[in-house]
Design a protein around this motif. Sequence first.
Motif, mmCIF file in Angstrom:
data_model
loop_
_atom_site.group_PDB
_atom_site.id
_atom_site.type_symbol
_atom_site.label_atom_id
_atom_site.label_comp_id
_atom_site.label_asym_id
_atom_site.label_seq_id
_atom_site.Cartn_x
_atom_site.Cartn_y
_atom_site.Cartn_z
ATOM 1 N N LEU A 71 -3.846 -10.058 -8.921
ATOM 2 C CA LEU A 71 -3.928 -8.609 -8.628
ATOM 3 C C LEU A 71 -4.727 -7.874 -9.703
ATOM 4 O O LEU A 71 -5.539 -6.998 -9.411
ATOM 5 C CB LEU A 71 -2.517 -8.014 -8.559
ATOM 6 C CG LEU A 71 -1.686 -8.369 -7.325
ATOM 7 C CD1 LEU A 71 -0.225 -7.968 -7.530
ATOM 8 C CD2 LEU A 71 -2.247 -7.676 -6.091
ATOM 9 N N GLN A 72 -4.481 -8.249 -10.962
ATOM 10 C CA GLN A 72 -5.167 -7.539 -12.055
ATOM 11 C C GLN A 72 -6.656 -7.887 -12.083
ATOM 12 O O GLN A 72 -7.490 -7.050 -12.407
ATOM 13 C CB GLN A 72 -4.468 -7.835 -13.391
ATOM 14 C CG GLN A 72 -3.050 -7.239 -13.388
ATOM 15 C CD GLN A 72 -2.294 -7.374 -14.698
ATOM 16 O OE1 GLN A 72 -2.695 -8.146 -15.584
ATOM 17 N NE2 GLN A 72 -1.195 -6.654 -14.829
ATOM 18 N N VAL B 190 11.410 -9.056 -3.842
ATOM 19 C CA VAL B 190 10.521 -8.761 -4.980
ATOM 20 C C VAL B 190 9.518 -7.703 -4.540
ATOM 21 O O VAL B 190 8.954 -7.798 -3.440
ATOM 22 C CB VAL B 190 9.714 -10.009 -5.432
ATOM 23 C CG1 VAL B 190 8.864 -9.661 -6.662
ATOM 24 C CG2 VAL B 190 10.625 -11.189 -5.744
ATOM 25 N N PHE B 191 9.299 -6.726 -5.401
ATOM 26 C CA PHE B 191 8.247 -5.729 -5.195
ATOM 27 C C PHE B 191 7.425 -5.668 -6.470
ATOM 28 O O PHE B 191 7.979 -5.426 -7.546
ATOM 29 C CB PHE B 191 8.849 -4.348 -4.901
ATOM 30 C CG PHE B 191 9.697 -4.335 -3.653
ATOM 31 C CD1 PHE B 191 9.146 -4.030 -2.427
ATOM 32 C CD2 PHE B 191 11.041 -4.683 -3.717
ATOM 33 C CE1 PHE B 191 9.910 -4.053 -1.268
ATOM 34 C CE2 PHE B 191 11.821 -4.716 -2.564
ATOM 35 C CZ PHE B 191 11.260 -4.403 -1.342
ATOM 36 N N ILE B 192 6.130 -5.926 -6.354
ATOM 37 C CA ILE B 192 5.234 -5.697 -7.497
ATOM 38 C C ILE B 192 4.575 -4.347 -7.273
ATOM 39 O O ILE B 192 4.054 -4.061 -6.183
ATOM 40 C CB ILE B 192 4.180 -6.814 -7.640
ATOM 41 C CG1 ILE B 192 4.876 -8.159 -7.928
ATOM 42 C CG2 ILE B 192 3.193 -6.470 -8.772
ATOM 43 C CD1 ILE B 192 3.917 -9.325 -8.136
ATOM 44 N N VAL B 193 4.629 -3.505 -8.300
ATOM 45 C CA VAL B 193 4.107 -2.136 -8.211
ATOM 46 C C VAL B 193 3.005 -1.968 -9.252
ATOM 47 O O VAL B 193 3.161 -2.383 -10.410
ATOM 48 C CB VAL B 193 5.254 -1.115 -8.455
ATOM 49 C CG1 VAL B 193 4.741 0.318 -8.331
ATOM 50 C CG2 VAL B 193 6.408 -1.357 -7.482
ATOM 51 N N GLY B 194 1.899 -1.371 -8.824
ATOM 52 C CA GLY B 194 0.770 -1.176 -9.737
ATOM 53 C C GLY B 194 0.880 0.127 -10.513
ATOM 54 O O GLY B 194 1.767 0.944 -10.263
ATOM 55 N N GLY C 291 0.799 -1.224 0.000
ATOM 56 C CA GLY C 291 0.000 0.000 0.000
ATOM 57 C C GLY C 291 0.830 1.272 0.000
ATOM 58 O O GLY C 291 0.310 2.349 -0.285
ATOM 59 N N ASP C 292 2.131 1.146 0.321
ATOM 60 C CA ASP C 292 3.005 2.329 0.261
ATOM 61 C C ASP C 292 3.219 2.737 -1.200
ATOM 62 O O ASP C 292 3.174 1.895 -2.105
ATOM 63 C CB ASP C 292 4.407 2.011 0.830
ATOM 64 C CG ASP C 292 4.405 1.780 2.329
ATOM 65 O OD1 ASP C 292 3.348 1.965 2.970
ATOM 66 O OD2 ASP C 292 5.478 1.406 2.852
ATOM 67 N N LYS D 114 2.134 -3.608 -4.313
ATOM 68 C CA LYS D 114 1.052 -4.606 -4.236
ATOM 69 C C LYS D 114 1.523 -5.928 -3.639
ATOM 70 O O LYS D 114 0.701 -6.736 -3.199
ATOM 71 C CB LYS D 114 0.498 -4.889 -5.642
ATOM 72 C CG LYS D 114 0.113 -3.648 -6.439
ATOM 73 C CD LYS D 114 -1.042 -2.894 -5.819
ATOM 74 C CE LYS D 114 -1.438 -1.700 -6.696
ATOM 75 N NZ LYS D 114 -2.488 -0.894 -6.051
ATOM 76 N N LEU D 115 2.823 -6.194 -3.728
ATOM 77 C CA LEU D 115 3.374 -7.436 -3.167
ATOM 78 C C LEU D 115 4.810 -7.200 -2.756
ATOM 79 O O LEU D 115 5.539 -6.471 -3.445
ATOM 80 C CB LEU D 115 3.329 -8.568 -4.200
ATOM 81 C CG LEU D 115 4.162 -9.814 -3.840
ATOM 82 C CD1 LEU D 115 3.442 -11.104 -4.152
ATOM 83 C CD2 LEU D 115 5.520 -9.808 -4.527
ATOM 84 N N THR D 116 5.202 -7.789 -1.626
ATOM 85 C CA THR D 116 6.629 -7.848 -1.270
ATOM 86 C C THR D 116 6.974 -9.296 -0.933
ATOM 87 O O THR D 116 6.135 -10.030 -0.399
ATOM 88 C CB THR D 116 6.969 -6.976 -0.034
ATOM 89 O OG1 THR D 116 6.318 -7.508 1.112
ATOM 90 C CG2 THR D 116 6.568 -5.522 -0.227
#
Length: 212
Positions: free
Chosen positions: A157-158, A124-128, A6-7, A134-136
Motif C-alpha cells: 500500500l505504501q 482487520v481494517f488498515i486505515v491510511g 475507500g470509505d 485500505k484493506l478489510t
Amino acid sequence: MSVQLGDTAPDFTQESTEGAIHFHDWIGDGWAVLFSHPKDFTPVCTTELGTVARLKPEFDKRNTKVIGLSVDPLKDHEGWARDIAETQGTALNFPLIADADRKVSELYGMIHPNADNTFTVRSVFIVGPDKKVKLTLSYPASTGRNFQELLRVIDSLQLTAKYKVATPADWQDGDDVIITPAVSNEEAKTLFAEKGFTEIKPYLRTTPQPNK
Ligand code: BEZ
C-alpha cells in the motif's frame, strides 16, 4: 452497511488499556491497523496478541499504529494482559479497546451473527493517513491470522501510494513490481528511466521496485 474499501474509517471514542481512544486523533498522520479478536482468555487470541506485540517494531518502521479490540470489559483486558506477558515472552505494547457496549464492533460490522451472535470475528481494517479504509479482512475465530501478511500489504500500500505501480501475486519487498495500466509506455520511459521496464504483454509490464 459494512465498512468497505475507500470509505472513511468510522470515527469513535472508546475506552482502552491505554485510556480513551479518539480514533482519528489517535491515528494522527500515519497508518493504522484496527483488528478485533473474539474473546479474552482464549488460546488463539493470546498467540495473536503476543505475535503483534513482538512485531510492533516492524509496524513502527512503517509509521503504522496497531490497536486490538474485543467486546470484553477493561478489567478483563488488564487481567489477560498479565497472562500475555507471562506466556508470550512480551508484554502488550499497544492498546486494546474494551468494546463491552459493542459501539465500535457494530460501527465496523465486526460481529457476524451467522458465525457468532455474541463475539467479534477476527476482523482487520488498515486505515491510511487520509483516514480511508485500505484493506478489510474477516477470519473465523478458529484461524489465527498471519500478521507478516499484514506487514506485506502495508509495504504494498505504501509503495503504490507513492509510485504508479502495483504488486503482483505473492510479491515480497524487493521483488519486481507491475506498472499500472494507466501509465503509457512513453510515460513509463520517463517514470522508470533509471531502472527501465520489461514489456511482457502491452498490459503486463514490470520494473524493479522503485524505492530499492
Ligand atoms: C481462541 O482465541 O482460541 C478462540 C476464540 C473464540 C473461539 C474459538 C477460539
